[in-house]
Design a protein around this motif. Structure first.
Motif, PDB file in Angstrom:
ATOM      1  N   PRO A   1      72.501  30.133 -57.832  1.00 38.74           N
ATOM      2  CA  PRO A   1      72.612  31.594 -57.752  1.00 38.74           C
ATOM      3  C   PRO A   1      73.349  32.000 -56.477  1.00 38.74           C
ATOM      4  O   PRO A   1      73.972  31.160 -55.803  1.00 38.74           O
ATOM      5  N   ASN A   2      73.279  33.276 -56.116  1.00 32.21           N
ATOM      6  CA  ASN A   2      73.702  33.708 -54.791  1.00 32.21           C
ATOM      7  C   ASN A   2      72.879  34.923 -54.355  1.00 32.21           C
ATOM      8  O   ASN A   2      72.039  35.425 -55.107  1.00 32.21           O
TER       9      ASN A   2
ATOM     10  N   GLY B   1      78.051  30.006 -55.132  1.00 31.56           N
ATOM     11  CA  GLY B   1      76.951  29.909 -54.181  1.00 31.56           C
ATOM     12  C   GLY B   1      77.420  30.146 -52.755  1.00 31.56           C
ATOM     13  O   GLY B   1      76.870  30.970 -52.021  1.00 31.56           O
ATOM     14  N   SER B   2      78.476  29.425 -52.349  1.00 34.00           N
ATOM     15  CA  SER B   2      79.055  29.589 -51.016  1.00 34.00           C
ATOM     16  C   SER B   2      80.046  30.736 -50.969  1.00 34.00           C
ATOM     17  O   SER B   2      80.327  31.283 -49.895  1.00 34.00           O
TER      18      SER B   2
ATOM     19  N   ALA C   1      80.122  34.047 -48.682  1.00 36.22           N
ATOM     20  CA  ALA C   1      80.494  33.924 -47.271  1.00 36.22           C
ATOM     21  C   ALA C   1      82.007  33.961 -47.100  1.00 36.22           C
ATOM     22  O   ALA C   1      82.519  34.560 -46.147  1.00 36.22           O
ATOM     23  N   PHE C   2      82.734  33.328 -48.033  1.00 32.91           N
ATOM     24  CA  PHE C   2      84.194  33.334 -47.941  1.00 32.91           C
ATOM     25  C   PHE C   2      84.736  34.746 -48.172  1.00 32.91           C
ATOM     26  O   PHE C   2      85.706  35.165 -47.532  1.00 32.91           O
ATOM     27  N   VAL C   3      84.104  35.472 -49.078  1.00 33.23           N
ATOM     28  CA  VAL C   3      84.509  36.856 -49.334  1.00 33.23           C
ATOM     29  C   VAL C   3      84.206  37.725 -48.111  1.00 33.23           C
ATOM     30  O   VAL C   3      85.032  38.561 -47.708  1.00 33.23           O
ATOM     31  N   PHE C   4      83.036  37.530 -47.501  1.00 33.68           N
ATOM     32  CA  PHE C   4      82.693  38.293 -46.304  1.00 33.68           C
ATOM     33  C   PHE C   4      83.720  38.041 -45.194  1.00 33.68           C
ATOM     34  O   PHE C   4      84.069  38.952 -44.436  1.00 33.68           O
ATOM     35  N   TYR C   5      84.188  36.806 -45.106  1.00 33.32           N
ATOM     36  CA  TYR C   5      85.185  36.444 -44.091  1.00 33.32           C
ATOM     37  C   TYR C   5      86.476  37.229 -44.322  1.00 33.32           C
ATOM     38  O   TYR C   5      87.062  37.779 -43.373  1.00 33.32           O
ATOM     39  N   ALA C   6      86.917  37.290 -45.588  1.00 35.06           N
ATOM     40  CA  ALA C   6      88.124  38.055 -45.911  1.00 35.06           C
ATOM     41  C   ALA C   6      87.911  39.540 -45.648  1.00 35.06           C
ATOM     42  O   ALA C   6      88.809  40.232 -45.138  1.00 35.06           O
TER      43      ALA C   6
ATOM     44  N   VAL D   1      86.561  26.036 -50.403  1.00 39.68           N
ATOM     45  CA  VAL D   1      85.827  25.732 -51.637  1.00 39.68           C
ATOM     46  C   VAL D   1      85.697  24.224 -51.801  1.00 39.68           C
ATOM     47  O   VAL D   1      84.628  23.702 -52.150  1.00 39.68           O
ATOM     48  N   GLY D   2      86.785  23.503 -51.532  1.00 37.19           N
ATOM     49  CA  GLY D   2      86.754  22.048 -51.656  1.00 37.19           C
ATOM     50  C   GLY D   2      85.781  21.409 -50.686  1.00 37.19           C
ATOM     51  O   GLY D   2      85.050  20.474 -51.041  1.00 37.19           O
ATOM     52  N   ALA D   3      85.732  21.926 -49.457  1.00 39.92           N
ATOM     53  CA  ALA D   3      84.806  21.389 -48.461  1.00 39.92           C
ATOM     54  C   ALA D   3      83.359  21.640 -48.873  1.00 39.92           C
ATOM     55  O   ALA D   3      82.489  20.778 -48.717  1.00 39.92           O
ATOM     56  N   ALA D   4      83.080  22.825 -49.401  1.00 35.94           N
ATOM     57  CA  ALA D   4      81.729  23.140 -49.857  1.00 35.94           C
ATOM     58  C   ALA D   4      81.322  22.253 -51.031  1.00 35.94           C
ATOM     59  O   ALA D   4      80.177  21.799 -51.117  1.00 35.94           O
ATOM     60  N   GLU D   5      82.272  22.006 -51.938  1.00 41.35           N
ATOM     61  CA  GLU D   5      81.982  21.127 -53.071  1.00 41.35           C
ATOM     62  C   GLU D   5      81.642  19.712 -52.586  1.00 41.35           C
ATOM     63  O   GLU D   5      80.665  19.101 -53.046  1.00 41.35           O
TER      64      GLU D   5
END
Length: 256
Positions: A108-109, A157-158, A161-166, A240-244
């Motif tokens: 989830p998120n 899931g992650s 955070a990436f959207v918040f960064y943008a 995304v790749g690092a989180a995966e």
């Protein structure tokens, strides 16, 4: 439907509040009394997991991956109950081996608190009705093969955070240009919300939608040229790749 949520940290409390918004009977379970006290008054609160799951059709385990095993061992579920792990990197088999309930794996998120969550889910024989109902009420979900749960974890899931960064980068640019920080934040937040609504309701592809905003000779096309020349999307793909990869590593490190 009665739902027990075990673990009332950021994720668990978001799930609890989202379910309360929809009128569910929710039992929140956590050993931390302060975490329980922070929840809405209408939530039933219980420190003992064994007592918390009694009579619940769905048990949500929303704890850190390393404590999923001990938590599953702290209560007895029967085959009429669904036990859904909301923890990253915990395999369906790991849950199945530790409960008599029907095992489900969910990623989830945090948007569940506002009933805007999206989730990825996998189960042995399709998504149980209890889980489908809850995830629909918390937002939306997609059913995926378990082999895709690591990439799904990275994306949804992650992803917040990436959207918040943008969003922060765009807000800061607005402030540098002279906007008040609060005004800039409002403009950015609603812009992202509106853009998401367009994507969800418009049949055009993302590339087509970008073109639709880029009027020839206008402001947007100038900005898009900068983004395209910089390959600004690459760092997001790398994130995304690092989180995966980390999701895979956690499963291996903890033998989940």
């Amino acid at each position: 439907m009665k739902v027990t949520v075990i673990g009332c940290g950021n994720l668990g409390s978001a799930v609890v509040e989202g379910l309360v918004n929809k009128g569910y009977d929710v039992v929140a379970c956590d050993k931390d009394e302060e975490a329980l006290d922070a929840l809405s008054d209408g939530v039933m609160k219980e420190k003992d997991a064994g007592k918390a799951v009694e009579g619940s059709e769905l048990v949500v385990v929303a704890v850190k991956p390393e404590v999923v095993g001990p938590v599953l061992g702290s209560f007895d579920a029967d085959d009429g109950q669904v036990v859904a792990s909301f923890a990253a990197a915990v395999s369906l088999g790991y849950v199945r081996e530790r409960t008599d309930g029907r095992a489900v794996r969910v990623m989830p998120n945090l948007a569940g608190e506002y009933n805007e969550m999206t989730a990825a889910v996998c189960a042995d024989d399709g998504v149980p009705d209890e889980v489908a109902r809850v995830l629909d009420d918390l937002g939306s979900y997609v059913e995926v093969d378990e082999e895709l749960m690591d990439i799904a974890t990275a994306v949804n899931g992650s992803g917040p955070a990436f959207v918040f960064y943008a969003m922060k980068a765009m807000r800061d640019a607005g402030v540098e240009g002279g906007l008040d920080e609060e005004d800039a934040g409002t403009l950015v937040a609603q812009t992202f919300r509106g853009a998401a609504a367009i994507v969800q309701n418009d049949e055009r592809s993302l590339d087509e939608l970008i073109d639709a905003v880029c009027s020839p000779g206008g402001t947007t096309v100038e900005g898009m040229e900068v983004l395209r020349e910089s390959d600004a999307g690459r760092p997001f793909a790398d994130a995304v790749g690092a989180a995966e990869r980390r999701s895979v590593e956690i499963t291996e490190e903890l033998d989940l």
